[in-house]
Design a protein around this motif. Structure first.
Motif, mmCIF file in Angstrom:
data_model
loop_
_atom_site.group_PDB
_atom_site.id
_atom_site.type_symbol
_atom_site.label_atom_id
_atom_site.label_comp_id
_atom_site.label_asym_id
_atom_site.label_seq_id
_atom_site.Cartn_x
_atom_site.Cartn_y
_atom_site.Cartn_z
ATOM 1 N N UNK A 46 0.813 -1.213 0.000
ATOM 2 C CA UNK A 46 0.000 0.000 0.000
ATOM 3 C C UNK A 46 0.843 1.257 0.000
ATOM 4 N N UNK A 47 1.871 1.280 0.814
ATOM 5 C CA UNK A 47 2.746 2.455 0.879
ATOM 6 C C UNK A 47 3.505 2.639 -0.432
ATOM 7 N N UNK A 48 3.956 1.545 -1.038
ATOM 8 C CA UNK A 48 4.679 1.634 -2.305
ATOM 9 C C UNK A 48 3.743 2.139 -3.403
ATOM 10 N N UNK A 49 2.534 1.584 -3.486
ATOM 11 C CA UNK A 49 1.583 2.013 -4.510
ATOM 12 C C UNK A 49 1.224 3.490 -4.344
ATOM 13 N N UNK A 50 1.032 3.930 -3.113
ATOM 14 C CA UNK A 50 0.742 5.344 -2.865
ATOM 15 C C UNK A 50 1.890 6.228 -3.325
ATOM 16 N N UNK A 51 3.109 5.794 -3.077
ATOM 17 C CA UNK A 51 4.282 6.621 -3.379
ATOM 18 C C UNK A 51 4.595 6.678 -4.869
ATOM 19 N N UNK A 52 4.415 5.569 -5.590
ATOM 20 C CA UNK A 52 4.934 5.541 -6.964
ATOM 21 C C UNK A 52 3.908 5.806 -8.058
ATOM 22 N N UNK A 53 2.647 5.900 -7.726
ATOM 23 C CA UNK A 53 1.620 6.060 -8.747
ATOM 24 C C UNK A 53 1.879 7.279 -9.622
ATOM 25 N N UNK A 54 2.017 7.021 -10.922
ATOM 26 C CA UNK A 54 2.194 8.040 -11.962
ATOM 27 C C UNK A 54 3.470 8.880 -11.844
ATOM 28 N N UNK A 55 4.448 8.430 -11.077
ATOM 29 C CA UNK A 55 5.734 9.120 -10.982
ATOM 30 C C UNK A 55 6.507 8.837 -12.275
ATOM 31 N N UNK A 56 7.221 9.839 -12.836
ATOM 32 C CA UNK A 56 7.933 9.624 -14.097
ATOM 33 C C UNK A 56 8.937 8.459 -14.059
ATOM 34 N N UNK A 57 9.734 8.373 -12.994
ATOM 35 C CA UNK A 57 10.735 7.311 -12.871
ATOM 36 C C UNK A 57 10.805 6.881 -11.419
ATOM 37 N N UNK A 58 10.658 5.592 -11.190
ATOM 38 C CA UNK A 58 10.827 5.027 -9.854
ATOM 39 C C UNK A 58 11.944 4.003 -9.918
ATOM 40 N N UNK A 59 12.886 4.141 -8.994
ATOM 41 C CA UNK A 59 13.988 3.190 -8.868
ATOM 42 C C UNK A 59 13.843 2.538 -7.500
ATOM 43 N N UNK A 60 13.568 1.244 -7.494
ATOM 44 C CA UNK A 60 13.403 0.499 -6.256
ATOM 45 C C UNK A 60 14.694 -0.262 -5.992
#
Length: 151
Positions: A46-60
């Motif tokens: 849930x926290x990951x989905x909230x943080x990364x939704x529609x962000x241009x680039x996510x690096x995990x």
């Protein structure tokens, strides 16, 4: 999210090598790279989905364990690759499952890059094993390269 890239460090500081994603994220944050935001999470979907939704680039950045791992080896994964990152047993969902859930909910980043650091120890305790600790600087440089930044 205010920058153009988000770095998400995943892990557990109290499960030895499983804290490597958090260690990498902390070092990236310490560098204060413009347009790069950094967060740390304990693999909470849930926290990951909230943080990364529609962000241009996510690096995990996360730890990986499983058969044939070499402690400290860094691997790169993007959705659609044939191979998927191994899961660490302390996580309830792995990144492929979190990404699939995000796709089903329409809550994914525009571009996702996953860097995993293979680990040898997820026992209870604090601190990284030497080969995993030695991989942190290279993982930080890989994150910065993905973000299009030079150190």
């Amino acid at each position: 999210m205010t920058g153009s890239a988000l770095v998400i460090g995943i892990g557990n500081d109290f499960r030895t090598d499983d804290g490597v994603g958090l260690a990498v994220a902390a070092e990236v944050a310490r560098r204060r790279v413009p347009d790069v935001e950094v967060i740390s999470v304990p693999a909470d979907a849930g926290q990951i989905l909230d943080a990364w939704t529609d962000v241009p680039l996510v690096i995990v950045v996360d730890a990986a364990s499983g058969p044939h791992v070499v402690a400290g080896r860094i691997r790169h994964w993007i959705p659609g690759d044939d191979h998927q990152p191994a899961a660490v047993s302390s996580h309830s969902l792995g990144l492929p499952e979190i990404f699939a859930l995000g796709q089903a909910l329409g809550r994914v980043p525009r571009r996702l890059v996953v860097l995993t650091i293979e680990i040898e120890d997820i026992s209870h305790g604090v601190g990284l094993s030497p080969p995993v600790a030695d991989a942190v600087p290279a993982a930080v440089e890989a994150v910065l390269a993905e973000a299009g930044r030079q150190p």
